[in-house]
Design a protein around this motif. Sequence first.
Motif, PDB file in Angstrom:
ATOM      1  N   SER A 223       0.667  -1.237   0.072  1.00  0.00           N
ATOM      2  CA  SER A 223       0.152   0.062   0.084  1.00  0.00           C
ATOM      3  C   SER A 223       0.953   1.230  -0.058  1.00  0.00           C
ATOM      4  N   GLY A 224       0.644   2.099  -0.926  1.00  0.00           N
ATOM      5  CA  GLY A 224       1.447   3.316  -1.277  1.00  0.00           C
ATOM      6  C   GLY A 224       3.006   3.060  -1.098  1.00  0.00           C
ATOM      7  N   GLY A 225       3.591   1.933  -1.720  1.00  0.00           N
ATOM      8  CA  GLY A 225       4.634   1.476  -1.908  1.00  0.00           C
ATOM      9  C   GLY A 225       5.441   0.897  -0.871  1.00  0.00           C
ATOM     10  N   ALA A 226       4.592   0.675   0.388  1.00  0.00           N
ATOM     11  CA  ALA A 226       5.112  -0.094   1.292  1.00  0.00           C
ATOM     12  C   ALA A 226       4.542  -1.261   1.548  1.00  0.00           C
ATOM     13  N   THR A 227       5.199  -2.251   2.269  1.00  0.00           N
ATOM     14  CA  THR A 227       4.633  -3.642   2.644  1.00  0.00           C
ATOM     15  C   THR A 227       3.945  -3.291   4.018  1.00  0.00           C
ATOM     16  N   VAL A 228       2.743  -3.611   3.859  1.00  0.00           N
ATOM     17  CA  VAL A 228       1.847  -3.709   5.377  1.00  0.00           C
ATOM     18  C   VAL A 228       1.532  -5.192   5.772  1.00  0.00           C
ATOM     19  N   THR A 229       1.745  -5.409   7.013  1.00  0.00           N
ATOM     20  CA  THR A 229       1.276  -6.609   7.596  1.00  0.00           C
ATOM     21  C   THR A 229       0.683  -6.201   8.935  1.00  0.00           C
ATOM     22  N   PRO A 230      -0.545  -6.291   8.859  1.00  0.00           N
ATOM     23  CA  PRO A 230      -1.439  -5.595  10.064  1.00  0.00           C
ATOM     24  C   PRO A 230      -1.285  -6.555  11.506  1.00  0.00           C
ATOM     25  N   VAL A 231      -1.070  -7.778  11.068  1.00  0.00           N
ATOM     26  CA  VAL A 231      -0.863  -8.726  12.370  1.00  0.00           C
ATOM     27  C   VAL A 231       0.759  -9.333  12.419  1.00  0.00           C
ATOM     28  N   GLY A 232       1.445  -8.716  11.592  1.00  0.00           N
ATOM     29  CA  GLY A 232       2.848  -9.267  11.383  1.00  0.00           C
ATOM     30  C   GLY A 232       3.678  -9.530  12.859  1.00  0.00           C
ATOM     31  N   ASP A 233       3.493  -8.565  13.801  1.00  0.00           N
ATOM     32  CA  ASP A 233       4.158  -8.766  15.002  1.00  0.00           C
ATOM     33  C   ASP A 233       3.661  -9.858  15.847  1.00  0.00           C
ATOM     34  N   GLU A 234       2.416 -10.181  15.963  1.00  0.00           N
ATOM     35  CA  GLU A 234       1.551 -11.066  16.688  1.00  0.00           C
ATOM     36  C   GLU A 234       2.006 -12.315  16.202  1.00  0.00           C
ATOM     37  N   SER A 235       1.882 -12.453  14.701  1.00  0.00           N
ATOM     38  CA  SER A 235       2.213 -13.613  14.225  1.00  0.00           C
ATOM     39  C   SER A 235       3.773 -14.162  14.204  1.00  0.00           C
ATOM     40  N   ALA A 236       4.632 -13.368  14.221  1.00  0.00           N
ATOM     41  CA  ALA A 236       6.092 -13.701  14.153  1.00  0.00           C
ATOM     42  C   ALA A 236       6.441 -14.098  15.578  1.00  0.00           C
TER      43      ALA A 236
END
Length: 381
Positions: A223-236
């Motif tokens: 989105s807007g040239g950036a990678t967005v991971t909305p639940v990335g911290d929780e998943s990792a």
Amino acid sequence: MVTSVMLATAMVAGCSESDTSPTAVAGSAGKDPGGRPSGGPGGGGFGNLQTFTAENLNTDGDSPGGANTAAVVTAVNAFLATLDGDTKAKVNLDFDDSQARQTWSNYPATVVARKGVALKDLTEAQRTAAFAMMKVALSDAGYQQILNIQKADDYLNTLGGNGADGFGSLVDYQVAVFGTPSATAPFMVQFGGHHLARNLTYNGDKVSETPQFVGSEPTSFTSGGATVTPVGDESAAMFAMAASLTDTEKAAAKLTDGAYDDLMMGPTHDDGVFPASQGVAVSSLTAAQKKLVLAAIAPYVNDLADAAAAKLLAKYESELDQTTIAWANNTGPTDESSYLRIDGPSVWIEFINTRSQSTPDIHYHSVFRDKTDDYGSTKPS
């Protein structure tokens, strides 16, 4: 003619196949492992099939305090002041309306209606004030996650077809305030929609941020040239915790009482009855593994404003030796149906890689609850 049921079906189709499937279903037919009737995320169906029942909520929740209540009161009052009389009547509801306070879902608000008002029905100035309210109530990370989950909804909207064109950051989200904002008396701020539920209950310096639901379809996007991971911290963090287990520990942590295909303690599960603790005891793990368990809890807790989050995380850390972790189906970060759980005297976290329909592969569902402080209540009933 498009009926309401047809519209609901189309909307849910755009969400995911698993968003219309039963919760974790165990050996006895029609029941999940907690003994509840199955039939939809959190035990409901879609549309009018997902029903919410009022419980007798109190305000004696076991919060360690630290809430920035005065600042939140100021921000809430500033938001309410932007509203005309009719809109304010829809937004500012009775704190004692327990059924309305407990009405949240991972479905879009267009499918499972919440109380309050849709963001699309607010003016730009009113929406700005609503978001400012949430920014004060949450940490920077917690506030950014709201924006990122909404960006995921906008991304789904761009896909079109199969119901996905009904999603969007303004269409799917509602805001409500329960009670009169006060530095001494209880009130609640509720913000949520598709894959998001923020339920913030204040009572003096106490605050409860649970129940909290976060999810994301897709798991990442541009989105807007950036990678967005909305639940990335929780998943990792959750999968790092699971990966640390030895073969023996992993065998002890495995749930064997049924097939888990969604969350057990999602929407509609407000009776205060949690499943019996299962899995491997955190007390049996190494110091390094214990740090990983705490690190998996932290992204959920740290959505709250900083001082209150620090106190709550310290509470959960003090209970680690009475906590268990468990898994079902798979434990791979990209595997379908990987299900992970943290279960303590207070904290309850579930995370699952659930099937997607509008996008390839899997997407995330996760719920965070506090057994001693959901809705600011020591026990719902």
